[in-house]
Design a protein around this motif. Structure first.
Motif, short mmCIF file in Angstrom:
data_model
loop_
_atom_site.label_atom_id
_atom_site.label_comp_id
_atom_site.label_asym_id
_atom_site.label_seq_id
_atom_site.Cartn_x
_atom_site.Cartn_y
_atom_site.Cartn_z
N GLY A 1 -27.62 60.69 9.67
CA GLY A 1 -28.22 59.40 9.34
C GLY A 1 -28.67 59.28 7.89
N MET A 2 -28.47 60.33 7.09
CA MET A 2 -28.90 60.27 5.70
C MET A 2 -28.12 59.21 4.95
SD MET A 2 -29.08 63.05 2.58
CE MET A 2 -28.68 64.36 3.63
N THR A 3 -28.83 58.42 4.17
CA THR A 3 -28.17 57.33 3.45
C THR A 3 -27.35 57.83 2.28
OG1 THR A 3 -29.99 56.97 1.90
CG2 THR A 3 -30.11 55.80 4.02
N ASP A 4 -26.37 57.04 1.90
CA ASP A 4 -25.52 57.37 0.76
C ASP A 4 -26.33 57.42 -0.53
OD1 ASP A 4 -23.28 57.60 2.33
OD2 ASP A 4 -22.63 55.53 2.01
N SER B 1 -26.27 60.52 -3.02
CA SER B 1 -25.88 60.33 -4.41
C SER B 1 -26.91 60.95 -5.35
CB SER B 1 -25.72 58.84 -4.69
OG SER B 1 -25.45 58.63 -6.05
N ARG B 2 -28.19 60.75 -5.08
CA ARG B 2 -29.25 61.29 -5.94
C ARG B 2 -29.29 62.81 -5.91
NH1 ARG B 2 -34.00 56.87 -4.89
NH2 ARG B 2 -33.01 55.21 -6.08
N LEU B 3 -28.84 63.39 -4.81
CA LEU B 3 -28.78 64.85 -4.71
C LEU B 3 -27.47 65.41 -5.24
CD1 LEU B 3 -30.37 65.33 -1.18
CD2 LEU B 3 -31.38 65.98 -3.37
N GLY B 4 -26.56 64.52 -5.67
CA GLY B 4 -25.27 64.96 -6.17
C GLY B 4 -24.30 65.31 -5.07
N TRP B 5 -24.52 64.77 -3.86
CA TRP B 5 -23.68 65.05 -2.70
C TRP B 5 -22.73 63.89 -2.47
CZ3 TRP B 5 -27.94 66.71 1.32
CH2 TRP B 5 -28.56 67.87 0.87
N GLY B 6 -21.90 63.58 -3.44
CA GLY B 6 -21.05 62.40 -3.36
C GLY B 6 -19.81 62.52 -2.50
N ASP B 7 -19.28 63.73 -2.31
CA ASP B 7 -18.04 63.90 -1.57
C ASP B 7 -18.30 63.88 -0.07
OD1 ASP B 7 -15.52 64.47 -0.68
OD2 ASP B 7 -15.33 66.38 -1.71
N ARG C 1 -24.51 71.84 -1.56
CA ARG C 1 -25.40 72.73 -2.30
C ARG C 1 -26.68 71.98 -2.66
NH1 ARG C 1 -23.16 73.67 -7.50
NH2 ARG C 1 -24.77 72.35 -8.31
N LEU C 2 -27.82 72.64 -2.46
CA LEU C 2 -29.12 72.07 -2.84
C LEU C 2 -29.54 72.70 -4.16
CD1 LEU C 2 -31.58 70.31 -2.21
CD2 LEU C 2 -32.52 72.27 -0.95
N ASP C 3 -29.71 71.87 -5.18
CA ASP C 3 -30.11 72.37 -6.49
C ASP C 3 -31.63 72.56 -6.55
OD1 ASP C 3 -27.50 72.35 -7.55
OD2 ASP C 3 -27.65 70.20 -7.93
N GLU C 4 -32.05 73.61 -7.23
CA GLU C 4 -33.47 73.96 -7.32
C GLU C 4 -34.33 72.83 -7.86
OE1 GLU C 4 -33.52 77.45 -9.74
OE2 GLU C 4 -32.76 78.72 -8.15
N GLU C 5 -33.81 72.05 -8.81
CA GLU C 5 -34.63 71.00 -9.41
C GLU C 5 -34.97 69.87 -8.43
OE1 GLU C 5 -30.40 69.76 -10.62
OE2 GLU C 5 -31.50 71.61 -10.89
N ASN C 6 -34.32 69.84 -7.28
CA ASN C 6 -34.61 68.83 -6.27
C ASN C 6 -35.65 69.28 -5.26
OD1 ASN C 6 -32.78 66.85 -7.21
ND2 ASN C 6 -31.10 68.00 -6.34
N VAL C 7 -36.19 70.50 -5.41
CA VAL C 7 -37.14 71.07 -4.45
C VAL C 7 -38.56 70.97 -4.99
CG1 VAL C 7 -37.84 73.17 -3.25
CG2 VAL C 7 -35.41 72.61 -3.49
#
Length: 79
Positions: free
Chosen positions: A40-43, A47-53, A60-66
């Motif tokens: 259910g996660m929105t696009d 997109s903000r997490l860099g998960w476009g595909d 992958r979860l980038d450290e700067e998002n934690v």
């Protein structure tokens, strides 16, 4: 925060700044977290997490998002 991911993080919930679950840590390999996103996660969040595909099974979860890591979950910064 400079997140330091370990294998102990596998299975933890990933939550946004409001406490809503957005995924689960599928695996940690070489300090890199791979997340199975909630269907259910929105696009916009993806997109903000860099998960476009959209064809990926995990992302992958980038450290700067934690924001923080607890015994039960990983909280994201406000996006």
């Amino acid at each position: 925060m400079c997140a330091q991911f370990t294998e102990d993080d596998e299975g933890k919930r990933i939550v946004n700044a409001d406490g809503d679950e957005v995924g689960i840590v599928q695996s940690v390999e070489g300090g890199t977290v791979h997340v199975d996103p909630d269907p259910g996660m929105t696009d916009t969040i993806k997109s903000r997490l860099g998960w476009g595909d959209a064809d990926e099974e995990t992302y992958r979860l980038d450290e700067e998002n934690v924001e923080s890591i607890t015994d039960d979950e990983i909280q994201l910064v406000r996006l």
